[in-house]
Design a protein around this motif. Structure first.
Motif, PDB file in Angstrom:
ATOM      1  N   SER A  97       2.521   2.872  -3.688  1.00 32.25           N
ATOM      2  CA  SER A  97       1.922   2.534  -4.586  1.00 32.25           C
ATOM      3  C   SER A  97       1.300   4.443  -4.906  1.00 32.25           C
ATOM      4  CB  SER A  97       0.987   1.951  -4.196  1.00 32.25           C
ATOM      5  OG  SER A  97      -0.388   2.444  -2.760  1.00 32.25           O
ATOM      6  N   TYR A 101      -8.257   1.654   7.151  1.00 30.93           N
ATOM      7  CA  TYR A 101      -7.111   0.381   7.422  1.00 30.93           C
ATOM      8  C   TYR A 101      -6.416   0.115   8.580  1.00 30.93           C
ATOM      9  CZ  TYR A 101      -2.804  -2.123   5.467  1.00 30.93           C
ATOM     10  OH  TYR A 101      -1.671  -3.646   5.332  1.00 30.93           O
ATOM     11  N   LEU A 113       0.777  -1.484   0.146  1.00 30.38           N
ATOM     12  CA  LEU A 113      -0.128  -0.174   0.139  1.00 30.38           C
ATOM     13  C   LEU A 113       0.952   1.351   0.044  1.00 30.38           C
ATOM     14  CD1 LEU A 113      -2.491   1.378  -0.071  1.00 30.38           C
ATOM     15  CD2 LEU A 113      -2.735   1.069   2.488  1.00 30.38           C
ATOM     16  N   SER A 171      -6.525   1.645  -3.403  1.00 30.03           N
ATOM     17  CA  SER A 171      -6.173   1.572  -2.692  1.00 30.03           C
ATOM     18  C   SER A 171      -6.613  -0.277  -2.526  1.00 30.03           C
ATOM     19  CB  SER A 171      -6.151   1.592  -0.961  1.00 30.03           C
ATOM     20  OG  SER A 171      -8.135   1.371  -1.196  1.00 30.03           O
ATOM     21  N   SER A 231      -3.553  -1.869  -5.513  1.00 35.00           N
ATOM     22  CA  SER A 231      -2.271  -1.737  -4.484  1.00 35.00           C
ATOM     23  C   SER A 231      -1.967  -2.970  -3.799  1.00 35.00           C
ATOM     24  CB  SER A 231      -2.520  -0.051  -3.541  1.00 35.00           C
ATOM     25  OG  SER A 231      -2.902   0.760  -4.814  1.00 35.00           O
ATOM     26  N   VAL A 236      -1.692   5.325  -4.212  1.00 40.30           N
ATOM     27  CA  VAL A 236      -2.599   5.806  -3.153  1.00 40.30           C
ATOM     28  C   VAL A 236      -1.251   6.458  -2.119  1.00 40.30           C
ATOM     29  CG1 VAL A 236      -4.119   4.599  -1.146  1.00 40.30           C
ATOM     30  CG2 VAL A 236      -4.393   4.171  -3.383  1.00 40.30           C
ATOM     31  N   GLY A 237       0.415   5.330  -1.622  1.00 41.26           N
ATOM     32  CA  GLY A 237       0.679   5.286  -0.417  1.00 41.26           C
ATOM     33  C   GLY A 237       1.432   6.754  -0.996  1.00 41.26           C
ATOM     34  N   ILE A 276      -9.667   5.948   4.743  1.00 43.30           N
ATOM     35  CA  ILE A 276      -8.981   5.092   4.019  1.00 43.30           C
ATOM     36  C   ILE A 276      -7.614   4.477   4.780  1.00 43.30           C
ATOM     37  CG2 ILE A 276      -7.055   3.949   2.543  1.00 43.30           C
ATOM     38  CD1 ILE A 276      -9.009   5.403  -0.048  1.00 43.30           C
ATOM     39  N   VAL A 277      -6.794   5.678   5.451  1.00 42.97           N
ATOM     40  CA  VAL A 277      -5.606   5.055   6.259  1.00 42.97           C
ATOM     41  C   VAL A 277      -6.175   4.496   7.313  1.00 42.97           C
ATOM     42  CG1 VAL A 277      -2.656   5.699   5.800  1.00 42.97           C
ATOM     43  CG2 VAL A 277      -5.004   7.025   6.877  1.00 42.97           C
ATOM     44  N   VAL A 297      -8.319   9.946   1.559  1.00 46.71           N
ATOM     45  CA  VAL A 297      -6.939   8.874   1.824  1.00 46.71           C
ATOM     46  C   VAL A 297      -7.018   9.143   3.632  1.00 46.71           C
ATOM     47  CG1 VAL A 297      -4.686   9.407   1.502  1.00 46.71           C
ATOM     48  CG2 VAL A 297      -6.395  10.288  -0.674  1.00 46.71           C
TER      49      VAL A 297
END
Ligand code: ADP
Ligand code: MG
Length: 588
Positions: free
Chosen positions: A177, A210, A174, A448, A451, A179-180, A206-207, A203
Motif C-alpha cells: 500500500s 503495529y 499494509l 494505515s 490499507s 503506507v507500505g 506506526i510500524v 511512519v
C-alpha cells in the motif's frame, strides 16, 4: 501455482493437522508455540526487515498482552475476550510512549535503546506486587467460545492460527500500500522519503506500534494457553530469539516470519534436550548457539531463507501494467517567466567551512536553469537548502514569493518542488514501479487503517497508474517490474526523474542527471527535459558536462568555493574569463 493457491493449500493442511488421528499432543503444543512466535516475528518483519528498525524488546510487549489479561481475568473477573481490546490499548499507549523516545534514535543507538527498555520492563513485571512479583499470576481462565472452554491444546491451536492468518493478511495488505511504500522507503534513509512528503517519524511510530500490538496479541493468547503468567518469557533472551526468527526466515517477508518461527522453535526444542546432555549440566545453552548462528547469518545470508525458498517455486509470469485508472488531478502550471524560485544571500556553513556563501539567483517559470561549478563548489548544498533538507545559516529562499527556507522537506515537497539525488537514492529490492510510486505519496491520502482493511484499492490503482505513466514517459516501461537494483546507474537516474515527476511538480531539481549516461542517453535526456519544459515545467539542474548544458539551458549560474562567480546566458557565461579560470581550471 499462484501464491494464493499455495496459501490455501497450507491453510487446508494446517486446519487438518489436529484432527489427524495419532498426532501427538506434543506436536500440537509445538505448533501452538510456533504460531505465537510467528505473530511477534511478523511484527519484526515489518519493523526490522522492511523498515530497518531493530528492536530487541518485543518480548516486553508480549508481557503487556499477557499480564493485562491475566490480571483482569483473575483479579477482576473479566472475560478473556473483553481483555483483548484492553490489552491492545495498553500496549499501544506504552508503545507510543516508548516509540516517541526511541524511534528518534539512529544507528546503533536504536537497538541499544530497545534493549534498555526491554530489560527495564522485564524487571518491572517481576517487581510489581499486583502482578504477583516473581511468581506471577496463576489460574488464568482458558479462552471460551460459544460456551466451550478451550482447555485442549487442539482447540486453542485453531484460535492461535486464525490470529496468525489474519495478522499475515493484515501485514501483507499494509506492506502492499501507500503506507507500505513509505515503510519500505525508511531503509533508504529519511532524506529521500521526506523529499516526497513521507513523514518518516510518524511512519516509524506506526510500524513500531503495529509490531507491538502483534506481540501483545501473542502474549494475550499465551496467557490463556499457559493459564499462568510470570516474567520469564518476556525478557531480553526472548527478544533476541524473536529477532533471530525474523532474520532467519527472511526479514522482509511475511512468510519468512512463520518459517523462521518454525525453525527456531523446533531447533530450540531439540537443543534444549541435546545440549544439557552434551555439557552434562542444566542451562540455557541454546542461547549460545542462537547468538552464534545470528552472527553467522547476518554475515552470510542477510536476506534469510524465505527468498531462497521462494526461488524453488517457478516465478509467476510478469505482473501486468497497473490498470489505467482515472488520472490524478494536476497542478496548474504558472505562466512563463514568472519569478518562481529566488535565493537571496543564501548562506550555509558546516562548522568552519562556508559551503554556500551569500548566493543569490532567480529561477523563472518554464526556464531551464543550469547550476554549474567544480566539485565541492556547493551545488548540492544549494539544492538541499531549497528542498528543506538543510536549513540556511543566513539569507532566504523564496518559492512563489513565500519563504521556504527553514521549512521541512515534506512541506517543500507539498508546494510542488521535486528533486533527484546526486548519489542515486532508490531502494534496490523494490521494483522500479514501487520506487517511482513513492513520488506520488502526497497525491494519495489513505492511511494505515484503510490499507489494513484494503479500503485503499481505488486510490492505490490511481497512484500506481500514475507511476506507470511516468515510467512510460521516460522510456523505461520494459523495466517497470524489475527490482531497481538490476538497472544501470544511468537508468536509475532516469528512474529518479520519473519518481520526481510523480509528485506533479512545478519545479524540478536535478542533481547531475547526466552523470554516468552514455552519449546517446544524454541526448535523449536533453530532449526529454526540453519536452518537459515545453509542457510547462521549470527545471534547475546541476551539471558538469558543459556541452550538455549549453544547448539545453536558458540561463546559467556558476559557483565556485560556495560563491557565485557569474551568471547569464550560456554563451556569455562560457566566454567569461572568471568562469574559464575557475571552472575549466584555466585550461581553455
Ligand atoms: P558540489 O555539489 O558542488 O560538488 P557540495 O554542495 O556537495 O558540492 O559540497 C560543498 C562543500 O560542503 C564540500 O566541501 C563538502 O565537503 C561540504 N559539505 C557538504 N555537505 C556537508 C555536510 N553535511 N557536512 C559537512 N560538510 C558538507
Ligand atoms: Mg554535488
Amino acid at each position: 501455482m499462484s501464491s494464493r493457491t499455495i496459501l490455501l493449500a497450507l491453510v487446508a493442511v494446517a486446519a487438518l493437522v489436529p484432527v489427524i488421528p495419532g498426532v501427538p499432543v506434543f506436536w500440537i503444543t509445538l505448533l501452538n508455540n510456533i504460531g505465537l512466535a510467528s505473530l511477534v516475528a511478523m511484527g519484526l518483519v515489518l519493523l526490522t526487515g522492511v523498515g530497518g528498525l531493530t528492536s530487541f524488546g518485543q518480548a516486553a510487549f508480549c508481557g503487556f498482552g499477557a499480564y493485562t489479561t491475566a490480571l483482569l481475568t483473575t483479579a477482576y473477573g473479566f472475560s478473556p475476550w473483553v481483555t483483548l481490546p484492553v490489552a491492545l490499548l495498553i500496549t499501544g499507549v506504552v508503545a507510543l510512549i516508548l516509540g516517541l523516545v526511541t524511534m528518534r534514535l539512529s544507528g546503533h543507538y536504536l537497538p541499544l535503546g530497545t534493549i534498555a527498555w526491554g530489560i527495564s520492563l522485564y524487571f518491572l513485571f517481576g517487581e510489581l506486587e499486583i502482578l504477583g512479583k516473581h511468581d506471577g499470576l496463576i489460574a488464568v481462565p482458558p479462552l471460551n467460545i460459544a460456551g466451550y472452554d478451550l482447555y485442549d491444546s487442539r482447540a486453542i491451536y485453531y484460535v492461535i492460527w486464525t490470529f496468525v492468518l489474519l495478522a499475515g493478511i493484515a501485514t501483507h495488505n499494509l506492506l502492499d500500500s501507500r503506507v507500505g511504500r513509505a515503510i519500505r522507503a525508511l531503509r533508504g534513509g529519511s532524506v529521500a522519503a521526506e523529499s516526497f512528503g513521507v513523514k518518516t517519524f510518524r511512519v516509524k511510530l506506526i510500524v513500531f506500534i503495529y509490531s507491538a500490538l502483534l506481540a501483545a496479541i501473542s502474549g494475550w493468547l499465551f496467557a490463556h494457553m499457559q493459564r499462568a503468567v510470570n516474567q520469564t518469557p518476556f525478557g531480553i533472551n526472548a527478544g533476541i530469539e524473536y529477532l533471530f526468527m525474523a532474520v532467519l526466515g527472511g526479514a522482509g517477508h511475511v512468510g519468512g516470519a512463520i518459517l523462521g518461527s518454525g525453525l527456531v522453535t523446533i531447533l530450540k526444542d531439540q537443543l534444549q534436550r541435546l545440549l544439557p546432555q552434551l555439557f552434562g549440566s542444566k542451562g540455557n545453552y541454546e542461547m549460545i548457539v542462537f547468538g552464534f548462528l545470528l552472527v553467522v547469518l547476518l554475515q552470510t545470508a542477510r536476506e534469510g531463507l524465505w527468498p531462497w525458498l521462494a526461488s524453488l517455486f517457478p516465478a509467476r509470469q510478469q505482473p501486468p501494467r497497473p490498470v489505467a485508472a482515472e488520472p490524478l488531478p494536476r497542478r496548474t502550471m504558472p505562466d512563463a517567466a514568472e519569478p518562481l524560485l529566488s535565493l537571496k544571500s543564501a548562506r550555509k556553513s558546516f562548522g568552519g567551512l562556508l559551503a554556500v556563501n551569500d548566493v543569490s539567483f532567480d529561477v523563472r517559470s518554464r526556464e531551464i536553469v543550469g547550476l554549474i561549478g567544480p566539485n565541492g563548489a556547493g551545488k548540492s548544498t544549494i539544492f538541499n537548502l531549497v528542498t528543506g533538507v538543510l536549513w540556511p545559516t543566513g539569507g532566504e529562499v523564496r518559492f512563489k514569493g513565500e519563504r521556504i527556507d527553514s521549512q521541512h522537506a515534506q512541506a517543500v515537497a507539498r508546494r510542488g518542488i521535486a528533486r533527484t539525488f546526486q548519489h542515486v537514492n532508490v531502494l534496490s529490492n523494490m521494483s522500479v514501479l514501487d520506487n517511482v510510486a513513492l513520488g506520488a505519496h502526497l497525491r494519495g491520502s489513505k492511511g494505515s487503517l484503510a490499507s489494513l482493511a484494503r479500503l485503499d484499492r481505488a486510490e492505490e490503482r490511481r497512484l500506481l497508474n500514475e507511476a506507470a505513466t511516468q515510467i512510460e514517459r521516460i522510456g523505461l516501461a520494459e523495466q517497470m517490474h524489475r527490482p531497481a537494483g538490476s538497472l544501470s546507474l544511468g537508468q536509475l537516474r532516469i528512474v529518479e526523474i520519473a519518481r520526481a515527476l510523480c509528485l506533479d511538480p512545478v519545479l524540478l531539481l536535478l542533481d547531475e542527471p547526466a552523470a554516468g549516461l552514455r552519449h546517446m542517453e544524454k541526448r535523449e535526456l536533453a530532449a526529454m527535459l526540453a519536452k518537459l519544459k515545453s509542457e510547462g515545467m521549470t527545471i534547475l539542474l546541476v551539471e558538469h558536462d558543459m556541452s550538455f548544458v549549453m544547448g539545453l539551458t536558458d540561463h546559467l549560474v556558476v559557483v565556485d568555493f560556495g560563491t557565485k562567480i557569474a551568471e547569464g546566458k550560456p554563451a556569455d557565461v562560457r566566454a567569461n574569463p572568471a568562469v574559464i579560470e575557475a571552472y575549466l581550471g584555466g585550461v581553455a
